[in-house]
Design an enzyme around this catalytic site. Structure first.
Site, PDB file in Angstrom:
ATOM      1  N   LYS A   1       8.828  -1.390   3.215  1.00  0.00           N
ATOM      2  CA  LYS A   1       8.068  -0.424   4.022  1.00  0.00           C
ATOM      3  C   LYS A   1       8.813   0.066   5.264  1.00  0.00           C
ATOM      4  O   LYS A   1       8.906   1.276   5.490  1.00  0.00           O
ATOM      5  CB  LYS A   1       6.724  -1.021   4.446  1.00  0.00           C
ATOM      6  CG  LYS A   1       5.966  -0.075   5.357  1.00  0.00           C
ATOM      7  CD  LYS A   1       4.515  -0.422   5.479  1.00  0.00           C
ATOM      8  CE  LYS A   1       4.277  -1.608   6.353  1.00  0.00           C
ATOM      9  NZ  LYS A   1       2.823  -1.833   6.527  1.00  0.00           N
TER      10      LYS A   1
ATOM     11  N   ASN B   1      39.856  23.707 -11.703  1.00  0.00           N
ATOM     12  CA  ASN B   1      40.459  22.546 -11.020  1.00  0.00           C
ATOM     13  C   ASN B   1      40.410  21.280 -11.847  1.00  0.00           C
ATOM     14  O   ASN B   1      41.039  20.295 -11.510  1.00  0.00           O
ATOM     15  CB  ASN B   1      39.780  22.304  -9.669  1.00  0.00           C
ATOM     16  CG  ASN B   1      38.296  22.034  -9.803  1.00  0.00           C
ATOM     17  OD1 ASN B   1      37.637  22.554 -10.701  1.00  0.00           O
ATOM     18  ND2 ASN B   1      37.765  21.221  -8.918  1.00  0.00           N
TER      19      ASN B   1
ATOM     20  N   ARG C   1       0.816  -1.221   0.000  1.00  0.00           N
ATOM     21  CA  ARG C   1       0.000   0.000   0.000  1.00  0.00           C
ATOM     22  C   ARG C   1       0.849   1.270   0.000  1.00  0.00           C
ATOM     23  O   ARG C   1       0.341   2.360  -0.210  1.00  0.00           O
ATOM     24  CB  ARG C   1      -0.955  -0.022   1.217  1.00  0.00           C
ATOM     25  CG  ARG C   1      -2.028  -1.087   1.115  1.00  0.00           C
ATOM     26  CD  ARG C   1      -2.684  -1.372   2.455  1.00  0.00           C
ATOM     27  NE  ARG C   1      -1.863  -2.248   3.308  1.00  0.00           N
ATOM     28  CZ  ARG C   1      -2.203  -2.644   4.528  1.00  0.00           C
ATOM     29  NH1 ARG C   1      -3.345  -2.251   5.065  1.00  0.00           N
ATOM     30  NH2 ARG C   1      -1.414  -3.440   5.231  1.00  0.00           N
TER      31      ARG C   1
ATOM     32  N   GLY D   1       2.285 -13.959   5.964  1.00  0.00           N
ATOM     33  CA  GLY D   1       1.453 -13.333   6.988  1.00  0.00           C
ATOM     34  C   GLY D   1       2.194 -13.117   8.290  1.00  0.00           C
ATOM     35  O   GLY D   1       3.279 -13.671   8.515  1.00  0.00           O
TER      36      GLY D   1
ATOM     37  N   GLU E   1      -9.661  -9.408  11.650  1.00  0.00           N
ATOM     38  CA  GLU E   1      -9.115  -8.443  10.693  1.00  0.00           C
ATOM     39  C   GLU E   1     -10.228  -7.675   9.988  1.00  0.00           C
ATOM     40  O   GLU E   1     -11.305  -8.215   9.744  1.00  0.00           O
ATOM     41  CB  GLU E   1      -8.246  -9.165   9.663  1.00  0.00           C
ATOM     42  CG  GLU E   1      -6.921  -9.625  10.224  1.00  0.00           C
ATOM     43  CD  GLU E   1      -6.191  -8.504  10.935  1.00  0.00           C
ATOM     44  OE1 GLU E   1      -5.744  -7.564  10.263  1.00  0.00           O
ATOM     45  OE2 GLU E   1      -6.087  -8.537  12.181  1.00  0.00           O
TER      46      GLU E   1
ATOM     47  N   LYS F   1      33.904  23.330  -2.967  1.00  0.00           N
ATOM     48  CA  LYS F   1      33.980  21.879  -2.863  1.00  0.00           C
ATOM     49  C   LYS F   1      35.389  21.518  -2.449  1.00  0.00           C
ATOM     50  O   LYS F   1      36.344  22.042  -3.033  1.00  0.00           O
ATOM     51  CB  LYS F   1      33.646  21.235  -4.212  1.00  0.00           C
ATOM     52  CG  LYS F   1      33.566  19.727  -4.152  1.00  0.00           C
ATOM     53  CD  LYS F   1      34.101  19.062  -5.401  1.00  0.00           C
ATOM     54  CE  LYS F   1      35.591  19.142  -5.471  1.00  0.00           C
ATOM     55  NZ  LYS F   1      36.188  18.500  -6.637  1.00  0.00           N
TER      56      LYS F   1
ATOM     57  N   ASN G   1      41.279  37.552   0.329  1.00  0.00           N
ATOM     58  CA  ASN G   1      40.016  37.972  -0.283  1.00  0.00           C
ATOM     59  C   ASN G   1      39.941  37.431  -1.708  1.00  0.00           C
ATOM     60  O   ASN G   1      40.845  37.636  -2.505  1.00  0.00           O
ATOM     61  CB  ASN G   1      39.957  39.507  -0.303  1.00  0.00           C
ATOM     62  CG  ASN G   1      38.603  39.975  -0.793  1.00  0.00           C
ATOM     63  OD1 ASN G   1      37.629  39.944  -0.051  1.00  0.00           O
ATOM     64  ND2 ASN G   1      38.534  40.382  -2.046  1.00  0.00           N
TER      65      ASN G   1
HETATM   66  C1  UD1 Z   1      -1.765  -5.742  11.397  1.00  0.00           C
HETATM   67  C2  UD1 Z   1      -2.700  -6.601  12.254  1.00  0.00           C
HETATM   68  C3  UD1 Z   1      -3.936  -5.796  12.630  1.00  0.00           C
HETATM   69  C4  UD1 Z   1      -3.515  -4.549  13.400  1.00  0.00           C
HETATM   70  C5  UD1 Z   1      -2.479  -3.748  12.587  1.00  0.00           C
HETATM   71  C6  UD1 Z   1      -1.898  -2.664  13.483  1.00  0.00           C
HETATM   72  C7  UD1 Z   1      -2.390  -8.921  11.505  1.00  0.00           C
HETATM   73  C8  UD1 Z   1      -2.956 -10.053  10.706  1.00  0.00           C
HETATM   74  N1  UD1 Z   1      -3.083  -7.785  11.507  1.00  0.00           N
HETATM   75  O1  UD1 Z   1      -2.424  -5.421  10.193  1.00  0.00           O
HETATM   76  O2  UD1 Z   1      -4.794  -6.568  13.463  1.00  0.00           O
HETATM   77  O3  UD1 Z   1      -4.646  -3.762  13.692  1.00  0.00           O
HETATM   78  O4  UD1 Z   1      -1.401  -4.565  12.147  1.00  0.00           O
HETATM   79  O5  UD1 Z   1      -1.041  -1.822  12.766  1.00  0.00           O
HETATM   80  O6  UD1 Z   1      -1.370  -9.097  12.124  1.00  0.00           O
HETATM   81  N2  UD1 Z   1       5.013  -8.666   8.128  1.00  0.00           N
HETATM   82  C9  UD1 Z   1       5.980  -9.617   7.989  1.00  0.00           C
HETATM   83  N3  UD1 Z   1       5.722 -10.753   7.255  1.00  0.00           N
HETATM   84  C10 UD1 Z   1       4.522 -10.965   6.676  1.00  0.00           C
HETATM   85  C11 UD1 Z   1       3.517  -9.981   6.817  1.00  0.00           C
HETATM   86  C12 UD1 Z   1       3.796  -8.848   7.553  1.00  0.00           C
HETATM   87  O7  UD1 Z   1       7.089  -9.467   8.512  1.00  0.00           O
HETATM   88  O8  UD1 Z   1       4.368 -12.023   6.041  1.00  0.00           O
HETATM   89  C13 UD1 Z   1       5.307  -7.458   8.916  1.00  0.00           C
HETATM   90  C14 UD1 Z   1       5.233  -6.175   8.101  1.00  0.00           C
HETATM   91  O9  UD1 Z   1       6.493  -5.836   7.561  1.00  0.00           O
HETATM   92  C15 UD1 Z   1       4.756  -5.148   9.114  1.00  0.00           C
HETATM   93  C16 UD1 Z   1       3.992  -5.967  10.143  1.00  0.00           C
HETATM   94  O10 UD1 Z   1       4.349  -7.311   9.924  1.00  0.00           O
HETATM   95  O11 UD1 Z   1       5.831  -4.499   9.752  1.00  0.00           O
HETATM   96  C17 UD1 Z   1       2.493  -5.769  10.045  1.00  0.00           C
HETATM   97  O12 UD1 Z   1       2.044  -6.165   8.747  1.00  0.00           O
HETATM   98  P1  UD1 Z   1       0.937  -5.344   7.959  1.00  0.00           P
HETATM   99  O13 UD1 Z   1       0.741  -6.003   6.648  1.00  0.00           O
HETATM  100  O14 UD1 Z   1       1.256  -3.920   7.975  1.00  0.00           O
HETATM  101  O15 UD1 Z   1      -0.343  -5.640   8.862  1.00  0.00           O
HETATM  102  P2  UD1 Z   1      -1.693  -4.794   8.916  1.00  0.00           P
HETATM  103  O16 UD1 Z   1      -2.508  -5.128   7.733  1.00  0.00           O
HETATM  104  O17 UD1 Z   1      -1.377  -3.384   9.149  1.00  0.00           O
HETATM  105 CA    CA Z   2       0.477  -2.188   9.337  1.00  0.00          CA
END
Ligand code: UD1
Ligand code: CA
Length: 458
Positions: A18, A380, A11, A73, A150, A345, A371
C-alpha cells in the site's frame, strides 16, 4: 520516530504494497517521510513487512528499517519499530506516524512533536461528517481523551462519534514502552492495536492531549477511491504553487504534474499535459495540449504539443509535434524540429535540423540545418544488432530514403527520393539509388481499347 509501513493494504486490491502506491510523483511513504524530515532523521525507523524490499528501495539511504515479519497489527508494528530506535532515553519523545497518510504536513508533525515539559504525549484528531473506517476518540465528561475505539469494535453509540484518530502520536519513550508491552489482541480483528495505548495510559492517569489536524492532512488511504482523492488534492496543491511562482496554466484541473518535476516561471502549460519524474520545463516553453513527458527536459522557448517524450532532451526554441514520439536518448539541439508522425530513438538532431513529417530516426546523428524528407527512415536494425547512421551538416535527405546502417552521409550531400542507401555518401554528392523510369507511349489508350473489346464479346 517510527513510521508504520508494513501492512499489505488489502482494501487497495492491488499487488503493490500500500505505502508504495504513487501519488502525484511520490510513493505514499515518501510523502510521509518528507513531512517528517522536519524532525531528526537519524533516529527514524520505518517498519517494513509486506513487500519489504520494494518499500526499502523507496527510502533514502540514511533511514533505518525494521522488519515486521508477520503483520499482527499497528501496535505490534510500533513495538518492532520502537525496539529498533538506537539509544532512546525514557524522557525522549517518540513520534509514530502511519505510512498511508500522504497529506501530512511538516507543520502538523512539528506541532505534534513539541511536547511541553511534563507532558506525556499527544495524538492528532480531526472531525469527519462520515467517520466510517476510522478509530473514534473517546473523551470523559471533562473532555479528556480516555481512549480510541476502532470502527469495527464500536458500540452503536460510539459509532456516531465524529472525532477520529489520525494515527499520529508523540509519546515519551518510557511510557510508550510500558503501554506497548501491555497491548492485547482481544478485539474484533485479533490484532494488536496501537490505539489501545491511549486507553492504557489514560487508565494510569497519563492523558494524551489532542492536536487538531485538518481533514485532508489526516486522511489515511485505504482504497483506490481514497487514493484518487489524494491524487487530486496533492496535484492541485502542486499546480497552485506553480501558478503562484508565475507558471501559466489554462486549466489546472486537467494538468498532471508530479511533485518531482521542475517548471520554471513563465512556462505555458495547456490542458492534458502529464509531466513526470525528473522532467524540467524552461521559462517561455509552451507545452501541450496533450503531452506525456517522463524524465525529459524541455528548454526555454521550445514548443511541444500532442507528443510523447521519454528520457528526451528538447533544446531551446525547438518545435515538437503534433504527434511525435521521442524515445530514450533523443537530443534536439537548439531550434531543431520534429513534426507530425516522427519517431526518434537514441538520436541527436543538430541545431535547426528538421524532420517535419513521417520519419523514423534511430541510433542516428543528424548534423546542423539538415533536412530529413517525409517518409525517410534509418534502417538501424538487421534482426540481430543495431547500427549507427551518421548524417552531416546541411544534408538533404530526399523523401522516402532508406538509410541502411551503418552508413554515413557527408556534409552538404543529398539523397534522391526513394533511394535505398547502403554505401557511404561523400560530402557534397548526390546519391540516387533507384531503377530508371521507363515510359511506354500510348499504353493507356491501348489498354482501354482491349477492355472495351472484351466487354462487347459478352
Ligand atoms: C488506523 C487506526 C485508526 C485510525 C486510522 C487513521 C489502528 C488500530 N487503527 O486504522 O484508529 O483512525 O489508522 O488512518 O491503529 N501497519 C503495519 N503493520 C501492521 C498493520 C499496519 O505496519 O501489522 C501499517 C500500515 O502499513 C499502515 C498503518 O500501519 O501504513 C495503518 O494501518 P491500517 O491498516 O491502514 O490502519 P487503519 O485500519 O486505517
Ligand atoms: Ca489506514
Amino acid at each position: 520516530m517510527v513510521i508504520l509501513a508494513a501492512g499489505q493494504g488489502k482494501r487497495m486490491m492491488s499487488h503493490l504494497p500500500k505505502v508504495a502506491h504513487p501519488v502525484a510523483g511520490r510513493a505514499m511513504v515518501q510523502w510521509v517521510l518528507r513531512a517528517a524530515s522536519i524532525l531528526d532523521s537519524a533516529t527514524t525507523v520505518v517498519v517494513v513487512g509486506h513487500g519489504a524490499d520494494h518499500v526499502r528501495d523507496l527510502l533514502p539511504g540514511d533511514v533505518l528499517t525494521a522488519l515486521q515479519i508477520e503483520q499482527l497489527g499497528t501496535g505490534h508494528a510500533a513495538t518492532v519499530g520502537f525496539d529498533a530506535i538506537p539509544m532512546v532515553a525514557d524522557d525522549d519523545t517518540v513520534v509514530i506516524l502511519y505510512g498511508d497518510t500522504p497529506h501530512l504536513t511538516a507543520r502538523l508533525v512539528a506541532d505534534l512533536a513539541d511536547l511541553r515539559s511534563g507532558e506525556v504525549g499527544r495524538l492528532v484528531t480531526t472531525r469527519f461528517d462520515d467517520p466510517a473506517g476510522y478509530g473514534r476518540v473517546l473523551r470523559d465528561s471533562d473532555g479528556r481523551v480516555v481512549g480510541v475505539v476502532e470502527d469495527r469494535d464500536c458500540t452503536d453509540e460510539q459509532r456516531s462519534i465524529t472525532e477520529v484518530n489520525a494515527g499520529l502520536y508523540a509519546v515519551r519513550a518510557g511510557r510508550l514502552k510500558h503501554a506497548l508491552s501491555n497491548l492485547s489482541d482481544n478485539n474484533h480483528q485479533s490484532e494488536y492495536y496501537l490505539t489501545d495505548i491511549v486507553g492504557i495510559l489514560s487508565g494510569e492517569g497519563d492523558t494524551l492531549s489532542a492536536v487538531e489536524g485538518s481533514q485532508e492532512e489526516v486522511s489515511g488511504i485505504n482504497s483506490q477511491d481514497q487514493l484518487s482523492v489524494a491524487q487530486r488534492h496533492l496535484r492541485s496543491g502542486i499546480n497552485q504553487k506553480l501558478m503562484e511562482s508565475g507558471v501559466w496554466m489554462l486549466d489546472p484541473d486537467r494538468t498532471y504534474i508530479e511533485d518531482t518535476v521542475v517548471v520554471e516561471p513563465g512556462a505555458h502549460i495547456f490542458p492534458g499535459v502529464h509531466l513526470m519524474g525528473t522532467t524540467t520545463v524552461g521559462s517561455g516553453a509552451r507545452v501541450g495540449p496533450d503531452v506525456y513527458a517522463v524524465d525529459s527536459s524541455i528548454a526555454s522557448g521550445a514548443t511541444v504539443w500532442y507528443s510523447v517524450l521519454r528520457q528526451a532532451v528538447v533544446g531551446e526554441d525547438c518545435e515538437v509535434g503534433p504527434f511525435a514520439s521521442l524515445r530514450p536518448g533523443t537530443v534536439l539541439e537548439k531550434g531543431a524540429k520534429l513534426g507530425t508522425f516522427v519517431e526518434t530513438k537514441n538520436t541527436t538532431m543538430g541545431e535547426k535540423a528538421k524532420a517535419n513529417h513521417l520519419a523514423y530516426l534511430g541510433d542516428a546523428t543528424v548534423g546542423a540545418r539538415t533536412n530529413i524528407g517525409a517518409g525517410a527512415i534509418t534502417v538501424n536494425y538487421d534482426g540481430h544488432d543495431k547500427h549507427h547512421t551518421e548524417i552531416g551538416d546541411d544534408v538533404f535527405i530526399g523523401s522516402d530514403t532508406m538509410l541502411v546502417a551503418p552508413v554515413t552521409v557527408g556534409n552538404g550531400a543529398m539523397t534522391g527520393a526513394g533511394s535505398v542507401i547502403t554505401k557511404n555518401v561523400s560530402a557534397g554528392s548526390l546519391a540516387v539509388e533507384r531503377s530508371e523510369q521507363v515510359e511506354i507511349p500510348g499504353y493507356s489508350e491501348r489498354r482501354k481499347a482491349r477492355r472495351a473489346a472484351l466487354n462487347t464479346e459478352d
